[in-house]
Scaffold this motif. Structure first.
Motif, PDB file in Angstrom:
ATOM      1  N   GLU B 178       0.649  -1.072   0.158  1.00 10.56           N
ATOM      2  CA  GLU B 178      -0.046   0.061  -0.063  1.00 10.56           C
ATOM      3  C   GLU B 178       0.808   1.206  -0.208  1.00 10.56           C
ATOM      4  N   CYS B 179       1.489   1.496  -1.116  1.00 10.00           N
ATOM      5  CA  CYS B 179       2.741   2.442  -1.356  1.00 10.00           C
ATOM      6  C   CYS B 179       1.990   3.843  -1.399  1.00 10.00           C
ATOM      7  N   GLU B 180       0.963   3.944  -1.905  1.00 10.55           N
ATOM      8  CA  GLU B 180       0.400   5.336  -2.428  1.00 10.55           C
ATOM      9  C   GLU B 180      -0.007   6.305  -1.165  1.00 10.55           C
ATOM     10  N   PRO B 181       0.229   7.383  -1.173  1.00 10.53           N
ATOM     11  CA  PRO B 181      -0.038   8.200   0.096  1.00 10.53           C
ATOM     12  C   PRO B 181      -1.540   8.178   0.245  1.00 10.53           C
ATOM     13  N   TYR B 182      -1.902   8.735   1.317  1.00  4.79           N
ATOM     14  CA  TYR B 182      -3.237   8.798   1.768  1.00  4.79           C
ATOM     15  C   TYR B 182      -4.023   7.504   2.030  1.00  4.79           C
ATOM     16  N   ILE B 183      -3.749   6.406   1.217  1.00  7.42           N
ATOM     17  CA  ILE B 183      -4.732   5.517   1.210  1.00  7.42           C
ATOM     18  C   ILE B 183      -4.363   4.348   2.569  1.00  7.42           C
ATOM     19  N   THR B 184      -5.528   3.936   3.338  1.00  8.79           N
ATOM     20  CA  THR B 184      -4.918   3.192   4.330  1.00  8.79           C
ATOM     21  C   THR B 184      -6.037   1.807   4.455  1.00  8.79           C
ATOM     22  N   VAL B 341     -13.175  15.640  -5.899  1.00  9.02           N
ATOM     23  CA  VAL B 341     -13.006  14.134  -5.131  1.00  9.02           C
ATOM     24  C   VAL B 341     -12.334  13.354  -6.303  1.00  9.02           C
ATOM     25  N   ILE B 342     -11.040  12.917  -5.591  1.00  4.02           N
ATOM     26  CA  ILE B 342     -10.263  11.843  -6.248  1.00  4.02           C
ATOM     27  C   ILE B 342     -10.452  10.402  -5.897  1.00  4.02           C
ATOM     28  N   MET B 343     -10.999   9.710  -6.952  1.00  5.65           N
ATOM     29  CA  MET B 343     -11.161   8.332  -6.713  1.00  5.65           C
ATOM     30  C   MET B 343      -9.672   7.624  -6.864  1.00  5.65           C
ATOM     31  N   GLY B 344      -9.214   6.833  -5.733  1.00  6.17           N
ATOM     32  CA  GLY B 344      -7.725   6.227  -5.749  1.00  6.17           C
ATOM     33  C   GLY B 344      -6.925   7.406  -5.207  1.00  6.17           C
ATOM     34  N   GLY B 345      -5.527   7.034  -5.364  1.00  6.58           N
ATOM     35  CA  GLY B 345      -4.686   8.094  -4.682  1.00  6.58           C
ATOM     36  C   GLY B 345      -4.367   9.203  -5.167  1.00  6.58           C
TER      37      GLY B 345
END
Lengths: 189, 693
Positions: B178-184, B341-345
């Motif tokens: 889960e390398c992309e920023p913000y996503i948890t 709104v962004i879907m994904g990171g």
């Protein structure tokens, strides 16, 4: 003496290479004109006849024989560019006498108005219309090249040329129409 | 250099990991959303379920508008291998099946099932399985497919395809990077559902029989690492490795490189080097599908960014509209200048252009940034050739070259620089000091190249069909000529029998004349009768047709003409009689014996009405054309007389002198001729009108 030796050597070489070339021209003979094939590859194969020839291949032959390369509206600028590369001619703008470049279209039959005359079936160069006499006809959208040839023969004008709809699969990452949709790949860190 | 299995394992045991080239270290902003437990999202009132949410083909719909469905009931079905079904996320009624905007950067519509929730949320009957080892592999894989599981990391590749691989699998890698920023979402899932994930891994191990299972987690998720390590105690064959935090370590090819040191060949698959990879979310879904029989109808979605009041992870049903999710998370509209709104990171996601977009199987995050949280890179400047992008590229490409060629549409050259090996991670754009949206150019170039290939394939097919048609037409022509030749031979053979010929010659003319006279008489009577019914005929056409009448009827015609006239007249008479009975509006054409029966009974039923309409349209088209080219009025006068003659040349009329016999035999032919005459009439009438006007 030396002169005659030189002459003999050159002469023998000339005969040897002559034989070699003669053999090669028979052994590696190219059957058809490859240029026509190559040109035919580049043409869009709509078989629409807008160039004035009955199909793409006849036009390819005409180009190989020196006809202009700017007579293909469905191919548009990109095809002219490729043809220019291939034939070594200069890329000219599309000849307006043969039509203008348009968005890709497919034929659509308004089925309740179709009288089943089969005229469009006979006109279709790629057999993309199915139907029988006095039965409703319909267009196989997947096979239709959008050549327009079926529109004119229709006695009741029930064929429309509809632009091909853009699907997510055929979308070209063109954000002009969806201005808000660009990718936020920069972050303030 | 290809690391052998033993080498890789010994390195893993020593804790030595390889790395991938390039990469970037953006601020991860994960603390924003990973502090709270996964929350259950209240049901939305309406769900929009796109029919296709994975890579591959979509299935056929199983439901219709108005159908009542249970939670977990499949909505589609397909026999195609690259297809997984979608399921009803809750119980309710299908209110619509329509084109609806879906989760795609284009904002285009796709086929969706709209489901109105009934609030009961009742499961369809489930078939849980306590011991998956009792099932054989095909049954398990079928279960995975029926549960609609596709890769939940981002690509959406159907899981049952990957799980049914026949190649020998050396490494089964579980992707918890889960390398992309913000996503948890994966982070929270690992912390809270470690047992479920590991059961999923057990099922995969049972299916794939890997030599080694590696669970890779980035070292910025210590809690997740602890949770997984606790569960792994009972499963010694699973190696948990903590990998360096570097974007894009979660990319499939990059993670494989980090864990095994092997590189996936270009245009190749991980399986080619004995590796296969699953996302932790997918493992969780596999466990749900096998152990509990639950199809994939929900997933964890991170809602984050500074413009939401309660950022966190939400257990969301697939098909939930984004605006419902946002309102539950507390969207703060005043923090954004323009709604975004962004879907994904932030690196690989895309901005939604409609808040009605539904959550789908691959939606892992909704990022709602406040006004200056992210920049939009609108101020693109010239490339200064600093080559920072090349240093950042994890695929060791030359982003600068790709950029030039993509921008100039020199796609051949871009492909020479391996455009299609770009994984679109956005690292190059992230480091670009000129803020060039590099990935945007690559995506555009890729799409153009793909479409060009499609076009090429299509034109190839068109060429094939054109050539097949040409061959067919030529064959037909040859066959026709052959037939004609044979017919001619037969005729010549017949001509040699003089007796028969003489008999024919003497019999024909006399009988034909009689027949013609009879027919004309009949027809006139019928016409009068029709008029006597007192229906109105349209004035213009009446003029036109009366003008035609004498030509067709009173012209002294030859034998053949007479026979045709007779045939038409009988058909007329019959029609006229019918008209008189039904008291329908007889069209003007009835007045003249040589006219068509078809328009006369036009309003009699629907089909005839349609025919009449068609004829009218044909007339209109003709008229429009004729208007342009003024034709002389005399030129068309001979048309009705000559046309039947042509037609009748093939007619069997002369051979059947007896009137009643001919009536039954040549019925079909007559109708056709009559129709042809009618068309000619119609055209002429129109022309004359034009000329008069």
């Amino acid at each position: 003496m030396t002169v005659s030796i030189a002459l003999i050597v050159i002469g023998v070489l000339a005969v040897a290479f002559g034989l070699l070339l003669g053999y090669a021209s028979i052994r590696f003979k190219v059957e058809a004109d490859p240029l026509v094939e190559q040109i035919d590859e580049v043409l869009p194969q709509t078989q629409c006849g807008q160039c004035g020839y009955p199909g793409c291949r006849p036009y390819a032959e005409a180009i190989a024989n020196g006809d202009d390369i700017n007579k293909c509206p469905p191919g548009g600028e990109s095809t002219i560019k490729k043809l220019a590369d291939l034939t070594g001619k200069e890329a000219k703008p599309l000849d307006a006498a043969h039509g203008e470049e348009d968005v890709k279209k497919v034929a659509f039959i308004r089925e309740d108005e179709c009288i089943g005359c089969t005229k469009c079936i006979q006109a279709c160069p790629v057999d993309a219309i199915v139907g029988a006499a006095k039965q409703m006809h319909t267009v196989l959208t997947q096979e239709c090249t959008g050549c327009d040839l079926c529109v004119d023969p229709c006695p009741v004008d029930c064929i429309d040329m509809l632009p091909v709809e853009v699907t997510p699969a055929s979308w070209k990452w063109d954000f002009d129409k969806t201005p808000k949709g660009d990718i936020p790949i920069k972050m303030v860190s | 250099m290809f690391p052998e299995f033993e080498d890789v394992v010994s390195r893993l045991d020593k804790g030595q990991l390889a790395t991938f080239p390039g990469g970037v270290h953006p601020q991860d902003h994960k603390a924003l959303s990973n502090q709270t437990q996964i929350a259950d999202l209240p049901l939305a009132n309406e769900f929009v379920i796109p029919v296709r949410q994975h890579i591959g083909t979509d299935g056929a719909l199983l439901v219709r508008v108005g159908d009542k469905v249970m939670k977990g009931q499949p909505l589609t079905q397909s026999n195609q291998p690259f297809s997984v079904p979608v399921h009803a996320p809750t119980s309710g009624v299908v209110t619509d099946i329509t084109q609806h905007v879906t989760a795609h950067p284009s904002g285009l519509n796709e086929l969706c099932v709209v489901l109105k929730a009934d609030g009961q949320d009742i499961w369809a009957p489930l078939s849980p399985c306590d011991d998956y080892t009792a099932l054989d592999k095909t049954a398990l894989i079928e279960k995975l497919c029926d549960a609609g599981i596709s890769g939940m990391g981002g690509a959406g590749f159907p899981t049952h395809i990957k799980a049914s691989a026949n190649n020998e699998v050396e490494f089964l890698i579980i992707n918890g990077a889960e390398c992309e920023p913000y996503i948890t979402s994966d982070d929270r899932l690992m912390r809270e559902h470690a047992e479920s994930i590991l059961t999923g891994i057990d099922i995969l191990s049972y299916l794939l029989k890997p030599k080694c299972v590696v669970f890779a987690i980035e070292d910025n998720k210590p809690e997740a690492l602890d949770a997984i390590r606790k569960q792994v105690v009972s499963r010694p064959h699973v190696r948990v490795v903590s990998i360096e935090t570097k974007y894009p370590a979660g990319g499939e090819k990059q993670l494989i490189q980090v864990v095994t040191g092997r590189e996936v060949p270009r245009k190749g698959l991980p399986l080619d080097i004995g590796v296969t990879m699953f996302n932790v979310g997918t493992c969780h879904a596999i466990n749900d599908a096998i152990s509990f029989g639950k199809p994939l109808i929900e997933r964890i979605v991170t809602v984050t960014g500074k413009a939401v009041k309660r950022p966190g992870n939400y257990r969301t049903r697939l098909g939930t509209p984004v605006n419902h999710l946002l309102s539950q998370a507390g969207y703060l509209a005043d923090k954004q200048k323009t709604p975004q709104v962004i879907m994904g990171g932030p690196m690989m996601g895309f901005t939604l252009n409609d808040a009605a977009v539904p959550v789908v199987k691959i939606t892992n995050c909704l990022l709602v940034p406040e006004t200056h949280e992210l920049t939009q890179g609108e101020d693109e400047r010239a490339c200064i050739r600093c080559s920072a992008c090349a240093d950042a590229c994890p695929a060791t490409l030359l982003p600068q070259q790709l950029y030039w060629h993509s921008k100039a549409r020199e796609y051949d050259k871009a492909q020479e620089y391996n455009l299609f090996d770009c994984i679109e991670c956005g690292a190059c754009a992230y480091v670009c000091p000129s803020e060039i949206p590099l990935v945007h150019y690559y995506r555009k170039a890729k799409a153009d190249v793909r479409l060009e290939l499609d076009e090429k394939a299509k034109s190839e097919k068109a060429k094939e069909r054109f050539e097949a048609r040409k061959a067919r037409l030529e064959q037909e022509k040859a066959e026709r000529e052959e037939k004609h030749r044979k017919a001619k031979e037969a005729r010549l053979a017949a001509a040699e029998k003089p007796a028969r010929k003489a008999a024919d010659a003497t019999a024909d003319p006399a009988k034909d004349k009689v027949a013609a006279a009879l027919a004309r008489a009949k027809a006139r009577k019928a016409a009068q009768a029709a008029q006597a019914t007192g229906e109105k005929a349209s004035a213009e056409n009446a003029e036109a047709t009366t003008a035609d009448a004498p030509q067709a009827t009173e012209k002294p015609a030859g034998n053949k003409k007479a026979a045709v006239a007779a045939a038409i007249a009988r058909a007329k008479a019959k029609k006229a009689a019918q008209n008189a009975e039904t008291a329908e509006t007889p069209s003007d054409q009835v007045v003249t014996p040589a006219d068509s029966p078809a328009p006369a009974t036009a309003p009699a039923n629907d089909r005839k009405a349609a025919v009449a309409a068609a004829v009218a349209r044909a007339k209109a088209k003709k008229a429009a054309r004729e208007a342009e080219q003024q034709s002389a009025p005399q030129s068309d006068s001979s048309a009705p007389a000559t046309k039947p003659v042509e037609e009748s040349e093939q007619a069997p009329a002369p051979e059947s002198p007896d009137v009643s016999a001919e009536d039954s035999a040549a019925e079909a032919k007559k109708k056709r001729i009559a129709a042809a005459v009618a068309k000619a009439k119609a055209k002429k009438a129109q022309k004359e009108n034009e000329n008069k006007a």
